[in-house]
Design a protein around this motif. Structure first.
Motif: not given
Length: 73
Positions: A36-37, A44-57, A66-71
């Motif tokens: 959150s910010r 004027n507060k921004a918040s988001a739940i983070p996700k992760a990307a994992v490399c299968p290699n 996903d909500e990066y534009k709010q920041f």
């Protein structure tokens, strides 16, 4: 669907395509983490739940939201 963009995340270590949309949780806790910010003003507060990307290699992990534009100020 118009406007839907599926971003392919590439591992910074081995350059393989990563698996998106993985959940991020705290081990032993019932809740995950939140980013959150605090802004100026009542709505004027921004918040988001983070996700992760994992490399299968190589097992590399990248966090994203996903909500990066709010920041944008």
């Amino acid at each position: 669907i118009w406007g839907l963009c599926i971003l392919k995340r590439i591992c910074q270590q081995c350059h393989a395509e990563m698996v998106n949309d993985c959940a991020v949780t705290v081990q032993g806790g019932m809740y995950g983490i939140k980013i959150s910010r605090k802004g100026n003003g009542l709505f004027n507060k921004a918040s988001a739940i983070p996700k992760a990307a994992v490399c299968p290699n190589c097992g590399g992990v990248a966090f994203y939201i996903d909500e990066y534009k709010q920041f944008k100020k």
